[in-house]
Design an enzyme around this catalytic site. Structure first.
Site, PDB file in Angstrom:
ATOM      1  N   GLY A  11       1.107  -1.368   0.134  1.00 22.08           N
ATOM      2  CA  GLY A  11       0.151   0.128   0.099  1.00 22.08           C
ATOM      3  C   GLY A  11       0.825   1.254  -0.066  1.00 22.08           C
ATOM      4  N   ARG A  72       0.742  -5.114  -5.198  1.00 27.68           N
ATOM      5  CA  ARG A  72       1.055  -6.283  -4.018  1.00 27.68           C
ATOM      6  C   ARG A  72       0.857  -7.463  -5.164  1.00 27.68           C
ATOM      7  NH1 ARG A  72      -3.674  -3.577  -1.013  1.00 27.68           N
ATOM      8  NH2 ARG A  72      -2.320  -2.596   0.571  1.00 27.68           N
ATOM      9  N   ASP A 103       5.233  -4.936   6.444  1.00 30.46           N
ATOM     10  CA  ASP A 103       6.211  -6.069   6.615  1.00 30.46           C
ATOM     11  C   ASP A 103       5.803  -7.467   5.647  1.00 30.46           C
ATOM     12  OD1 ASP A 103       3.378  -6.239   7.530  1.00 30.46           O
ATOM     13  OD2 ASP A 103       3.682  -6.986   9.488  1.00 30.46           O
ATOM     14  N   SER A 105       5.944  -7.244   2.414  1.00 32.32           N
ATOM     15  CA  SER A 105       6.925  -6.749   1.330  1.00 32.32           C
ATOM     16  C   SER A 105       8.274  -7.303   1.873  1.00 32.32           C
ATOM     17  CB  SER A 105       7.199  -5.220   1.079  1.00 32.32           C
ATOM     18  OG  SER A 105       5.704  -4.879   0.806  1.00 32.32           O
ATOM     19  N   THR A 126       3.526   2.489   6.061  1.00 37.72           N
ATOM     20  CA  THR A 126       2.010   2.148   6.043  1.00 37.72           C
ATOM     21  C   THR A 126       1.274   2.979   6.940  1.00 37.72           C
ATOM     22  OG1 THR A 126       0.472   0.529   6.388  1.00 37.72           O
ATOM     23  CG2 THR A 126       2.486   0.109   7.635  1.00 37.72           C
ATOM     24  N   ASP A 128      -1.263   2.179   8.341  1.00 41.31           N
ATOM     25  CA  ASP A 128      -1.861   1.602   9.489  1.00 41.31           C
ATOM     26  C   ASP A 128      -0.837   1.620  10.767  1.00 41.31           C
ATOM     27  OD1 ASP A 128      -3.499   0.875   7.605  1.00 41.31           O
ATOM     28  OD2 ASP A 128      -3.508  -1.117   7.540  1.00 41.31           O
ATOM     29  N   ASP A 130       1.276  -0.394  11.649  1.00 49.18           N
ATOM     30  CA  ASP A 130       1.140  -1.555  12.485  1.00 49.18           C
ATOM     31  C   ASP A 130       2.385  -2.632  12.089  1.00 49.18           C
ATOM     32  OD1 ASP A 130       0.717  -2.199   9.481  1.00 49.18           O
ATOM     33  OD2 ASP A 130      -1.019  -3.453   9.693  1.00 49.18           O
ATOM     34  N   ARG A 172      -6.437  -1.918   8.472  1.00 51.44           N
ATOM     35  CA  ARG A 172      -7.092  -3.223   8.335  1.00 51.44           C
ATOM     36  C   ARG A 172      -7.197  -3.664   9.708  1.00 51.44           C
ATOM     37  NH1 ARG A 172      -5.665  -5.491   3.180  1.00 51.44           N
ATOM     38  NH2 ARG A 172      -3.696  -4.478   3.342  1.00 51.44           N
ATOM     39  N   GLY A 186     -11.217  15.352  19.581  1.00 50.17           N
ATOM     40  CA  GLY A 186     -12.294  15.480  20.748  1.00 50.17           C
ATOM     41  C   GLY A 186     -13.593  14.640  20.452  1.00 50.17           C
ATOM     42  N   ARG A 244     -25.296  10.452  10.482  1.00 53.34           N
ATOM     43  CA  ARG A 244     -24.638  10.213   9.247  1.00 53.34           C
ATOM     44  C   ARG A 244     -23.146   9.387   9.282  1.00 53.34           C
ATOM     45  NH1 ARG A 244     -29.039  11.603   8.224  1.00 53.34           N
ATOM     46  NH2 ARG A 244     -29.773  13.273   6.754  1.00 53.34           N
TER      47      ARG A 244
HETATM   48  O1  F6P Z   1      -2.641  -1.231   4.516  1.00 50.22           O
HETATM   49  C1  F6P Z   1      -2.678   0.071   4.367  1.00 50.22           C
HETATM   50  C2  F6P Z   1      -4.364   0.136   3.896  1.00 50.22           C
HETATM   51  O2  F6P Z   1      -4.719   1.303   3.516  1.00 50.22           O
HETATM   52  C3  F6P Z   1      -5.171  -0.448   4.884  1.00 50.22           C
HETATM   53  O3  F6P Z   1      -5.630   0.497   5.993  1.00 50.22           O
HETATM   54  C4  F6P Z   1      -6.495  -0.677   4.214  1.00 50.22           C
HETATM   55  O4  F6P Z   1      -7.273  -1.667   4.910  1.00 50.22           O
HETATM   56  C5  F6P Z   1      -5.905  -1.469   2.898  1.00 50.22           C
HETATM   57  O5  F6P Z   1      -4.640  -0.736   2.746  1.00 50.22           O
HETATM   58  C6  F6P Z   1      -6.692  -0.906   1.532  1.00 50.22           C
HETATM   59  O6  F6P Z   1      -6.327  -1.549   0.695  1.00 50.22           O
HETATM   60  P1  F6P Z   1      -6.547  -1.451  -0.840  1.00 50.22           P
HETATM   61  O7  F6P Z   1      -5.807  -0.207  -1.265  1.00 50.22           O
HETATM   62  O8  F6P Z   1      -6.002  -2.476  -1.531  1.00 50.22           O
HETATM   63  O9  F6P Z   1      -7.963  -1.218  -1.008  1.00 50.22           O
END
Ligand code: F6P
Length: 320
Positions: A11, A72, A103, A105, A126, A128, A130, A172, A186, A244
């Site tokens: 990503g 990917r 990770d 990759s 990334t 995320d 993570d 994710r 907030g 919403r």
């Molecule tokens: O890993 C980064 C990320 O943006 C995640 O937050 C998300 O779940 C995923 O990639 C989305 O993947 P794609 O761009 O393949 O839809």
């Protein structure tokens, strides 16, 4: 001159371009011939590889995404395709790799090292946040600022129109983006995979606030919980407030990298070239407790990613 290739994979994330620029310029200054691999792992297999010059990476520092583009690639998990990738690297005289990505990759490149002994240095990137072993991954600060700007705008309309908004962030399996955003925007509610929530007590707390005059609400939900729709309907039904849902989606991945992402990119990129120069073979650049360092990929692969407990604690009151 020994060849060193620079690539982005997985990503895309803001900060990848500054990292590419710095890796190329620093590699040149250290006497390497840098190469650029386009289209990530697919580019290794299909030989989308070009010699890099300083000119090729000028005017990219401020650009979001990755000018090298990314993929990917499932094919890289098959030996015959990795063999092709190795032949391509050999053809160009490339002996080392800098990979900017996640990770998944890094694991792919680790398998490549096992097969063909091409050392690599990984730069965590990334939104995320993570990747185990590092407190920071490139792209996170830019994504957080994108979310902050969006939630600030949503707050204006929510407040003006007496509405509740549920905002879904990416991540994710990790609630880092949602937690950091909920605290700094907030928000009244936060739902993430790391924390249990109690809708009864959330309802009690917010009904009291509404009685005291609260006229709008913001809930931040991590995509990994799958709860955004449910929470939006729950608010409408239980708090009697027009609700919403806004799913921020891929907007969080784009945008010009913030100063923090650029500085972190420069530090990680220099560290990556230095790591390869020291003869290290499969290390990931990490930033932990305020210091830069490296970790072997095996350590990263074997560790579970844990969000800063202080941040988790700050979010607890928003889950009950
Ligand atoms: O890993 C980064 C990320 O943006 C995640 O937050 C998300 O779940 C995923 O990639 C989305 O993947 P794609 O761009 O393949 O839809």
């Amino acid at each position: 001159m020994e060849g060193i290739a620079i690539m982005t994979s997985g990503g895309d994330a803001a900060g990848m371009n500054p990292a590419v620029k710095c890796a190329v310029e620093y590699a040149l200054s250290q006497g390497y011939q840098p190469y650029l691999v386009y289209n990530g792992l697919r580019g290794l297999i299909e030989d989308h590889i070009e010699k890099a010059t300083s000119n090729a990476v000028s005017s990219i520092v401020n650009r979001g995404g990755t000018v090298l583009r990314s993929t990917r690639s499932k094919r890289f998990f098959e030996y015959e395709h990795r063999q092709k990738a190795y032949e391509n690297l050999e053809k160009h005289g490339i002996k080392k790799l800098v990979v900017i990505g996640g990770d998944g990759s890094f694991r792919a490149l680790n398998q490549f090292y096992t097969d063909f002994k091409v050392p690599f240095a990984g730069i965590p990137a990334t939104i995320d946040n993570d990747i185990p072993g590092t407190d920071y991954c490139l792209g996170v600060d830019t994504a957080l600022n994108m979310i902050r700007q969006s939630v600030d705008s949503i707050r204006d309309t929510a407040n003006s129109f007496n509405r509740a908004f549920v905002v879904e962030t990416m991540g994710r399996d990790c609630g880092y983006l949602a937690m950091a955003s909920a605290v700094t925007s907030g928000a009244e509610i936060c739902m993430v995979p790391e924390l249990e929530y109690n809708l009864d007590s959330i309802g009690e707390r917010l009904r009291l606030q509404i009685k005291e005059g609260r006229n709008f609400l913001i809930g931040i939900v991590a995509e990994g919980t799958g709860m955004s729709d449910y929470l939006t309907r729950w608010i409408g039904d239980n708090l009697k407030m027009d609700a919403r849902l806004t799913i921020l989606g891929h907007i969080q991945r784009g945008g010009s990298p913030t100063v923090r992402d650029r500085l972190m990119a420069f530090k990680f990129a220099t560290a990556a070239v230095d790591s390869l120069q020291r003869g290290e073979t499969c290390n990931i650049m990490v930033y932990r407790s305020g210091s830069f360092g490296t970790l072997p990929i095996q350590k990263v692969a074997d560790t579970r990613c844990v969000v800063d407990p202080a941040l988790i604690d700050m979010c607890r009151p928003l889950c009950k």
